[in-house]
Design a protein around this motif. Structure first.
Motif, PDB file in Angstrom:
ATOM      1  N   TYR A 350       2.297  -0.738  -2.218  1.00 29.29           N
ATOM      2  CA  TYR A 350       2.104   0.147  -2.164  1.00 29.29           C
ATOM      3  C   TYR A 350       1.468   0.034  -1.074  1.00 29.29           C
ATOM      4  O   TYR A 350       1.105  -0.527   0.072  1.00 29.29           O
ATOM      5  CB  TYR A 350       0.937   0.567  -3.220  1.00 29.29           C
ATOM      6  N   ARG A 398      -2.650   0.382  -6.654  1.00 25.78           N
ATOM      7  CA  ARG A 398      -1.732  -1.038  -7.327  1.00 25.78           C
ATOM      8  C   ARG A 398      -1.654  -1.222  -8.897  1.00 25.78           C
ATOM      9  O   ARG A 398      -2.465  -1.190  -9.518  1.00 25.78           O
ATOM     10  CB  ARG A 398      -1.568  -2.655  -6.789  1.00 25.78           C
ATOM     11  N   GLU A 447       2.736  -2.480  -5.939  1.00 27.95           N
ATOM     12  CA  GLU A 447       2.779  -3.803  -5.649  1.00 27.95           C
ATOM     13  C   GLU A 447       1.640  -3.508  -3.952  1.00 27.95           C
ATOM     14  O   GLU A 447       1.641  -3.177  -3.576  1.00 27.95           O
ATOM     15  CB  GLU A 447       3.605  -4.603  -5.551  1.00 27.95           C
TER      16      GLU A 447
END
Length: 447
Positions: A350, A398, A447
């Motif tokens: 992310y 995220r 993530e």
């Protein structure tokens, strides 16, 4: 590739070996051959005629098949081959045409072989992950089911008969359809589909208890089966074995025609995503027969983004969550991707300002596109007319992002739904019909 071979009269009644190279990454190979002056496509004066037989050897030198001179076109692939030829993925290496010079006119003959290689390429493939045949309690046999799937525009079908494997049974040859072996392990405490192997476990399907079921479940995993828990919140046969210690790769959140059980299953799946679990969602029609309503097969359709049309690549795509669930085979198609090229099933790092691109092909009037993350729905768009839709939507952080299309059934469609429920779940007939899901994507993970 074109190969020309001149056959002289002195070679009459001999077998001539003609090698050719199959390149890497071929999914399907088609061979056509022609020659002049044969009994099939021209008439000769006098008694002379050419009869040239055809056979094929693979890269190991083994027979793939022959039909003499009766056919002039052969398809070879891992999912379909012309009758008389083995199903075989065209492996790279030296293959061999056997030219059988049965009859040759006195002036000789030139034979032309045209070989077409279709390479593996990633693409969207439509299919149904859950179907039944006369091998259990379905109405159609294997071949009839495959032909029905082709008629509806599918690319693959997974045969999942109740407690009855495909061991010792040939998958049907229907050009354009990949038929995948499967089994629905069915008990009084839940059902689980086991895809991709002929015999997923030893012994009987009849589990004495949960531990006995887990033995079969683990054995199927060891044999390479991809497993999906079926209709987990079904009103008639829900999943009651729990999830701790169960080996499964996907959750069937959409089973048969859209109904309240499926809405509950999608909500349950979304809850698992919120917990950080990355479990792919799949859909399956659970087809047995049409019950007076046409085309229940493929309702829903699970469209996968697979590297090829082989069973291995289709199952890998299902396991990786590279799939979209749609109302039918030819209904609105919904996808999401990032500007950087990440797609459904991918996990990416992310970064601030990240966006997803939402695309809906054939979005219907009154249908609403929804973008969802762990905090809930945060973007909607309702179509005022039938259209292709595209929008950029920010990613809030995220976690995961996925998309749905929601709609309300009205008029005859609402009446048809109640008629179907009368057969399937009579208790729902008198209940209000809620907004339903028309299409659903698996997530992209950030993530």
């Amino acid at each position: 590739m074109r190969i020309e071979y001149r056959v002289e009269p002195t070679q009459r009644k001999s077998y001539i070996y003609i090698p050719f190279e199959v390149p890497e990454n071929v999914e399907r190979m088609e061979i056509r051959y022609t020659y002049e002056g044969d009994h099939a496509n021209s008439r000769q004066t006098g008694k002379e005629k050419n009869v040239i037989d055809f056979a094929l050897l693979d890269n190991n030198g083994d027979d793939i098949g022959t039909r003499g001179s009766e056919i002039r076109h052969a398809v070879i692939s891992g999912t379909y081959s012309t009758p008389g030829f083995k199903k075989r993925e065209p492996a790279a290496g030296t293959w061999t045409i056997i030219l059988g010079a049965y009859q040759v006119v006195s002036k000789g003959v030139t034979v032309y072989y045209d070989i077409d290689f279709q390479y593996k390429k990633a693409r969207w493939l439509k299919g149904d992950t859950h179907s039944h045949t006369t091998n259990s309690d379905g109405k159609l046999d294997y071949k009839q089911l495959a032909l029905y799937a082709k008629k509806l525009g599918m690319d693959y079908i997974i045969i999942t008969d109740h407690n009855n494997s495909t061991e010792g049974k040939e998958m049907p040859d229907v050009d354009g359809i990949t038929c995948i072996r499967g089994l629905e392990l069915t008990s009084y405490f839940g059902h689980i589909n086991m895809w991709g192997v002929a015999k997923p476990y030893n012994g009987s399907f009849a589990s004495k208890d949960r531990e006995d079921f887990l033995k079969r479940n683990k054995q199927a995993r060891e044999r390479g089966a991809v497993q999906a828990i079926c209709h987990p919140l079904c009103s008639l046969c829900p999943w009651e074995y729990g999830y701790e210690g169960v080996e499964f790769d996907a959750l069937e959140v959409w089973n048969g025609p859209m109904r309240k059980d499926n809405l509950r299953a999608v909500e349950f799946w979304d809850g698992l995503l919120k917990e950080g679990k990355r479990i792919p969602a799949v859909g399956g029609s659970d087809f047995h027969r049409d019950y007076g309503f046409k085309y229940l097969l493929g309702q829903p359709t699970t469209t996968v983004y697979a590297k090829s049309q082989t069973p291995y690549d289709i199952l890998a795509a299902l396991k990786e969550g590279r799939s979209v669930l749609t109302h039918r085979t030819n209904s609105t198609f919904l996808t999401i991707e990032t500007a950087g090229g990440a797609m459904i099933g991918d996990a990416v790092k992310y970064k601030e300002g990240e966006e997803i691109i939402v695309k809906a092909k054939g979005l219907l009037r009154g249908h609403t596109v929804k973008v969802i993350d762990a905090e809930g729905v945060y973007y909607t768009y309702t179509a005022k007319r039938k259209q292709d839709f595209e929008a950029r939507v920010p990613v809030r952080g995220r976690g995961y992002v996925r998309a749905e299309i929601e709609y309300n059934k009205k008029g005859l469609f609402k009446l048809a739904h109640k008629l179907i429920m009368k057969f399937m779940l009579p208790k729902e007939v008198k209940e209000p019909v809620p907004p339903f899901i028309y299409a659903l994507t698996n997530p992209i993970y950030f993530e």
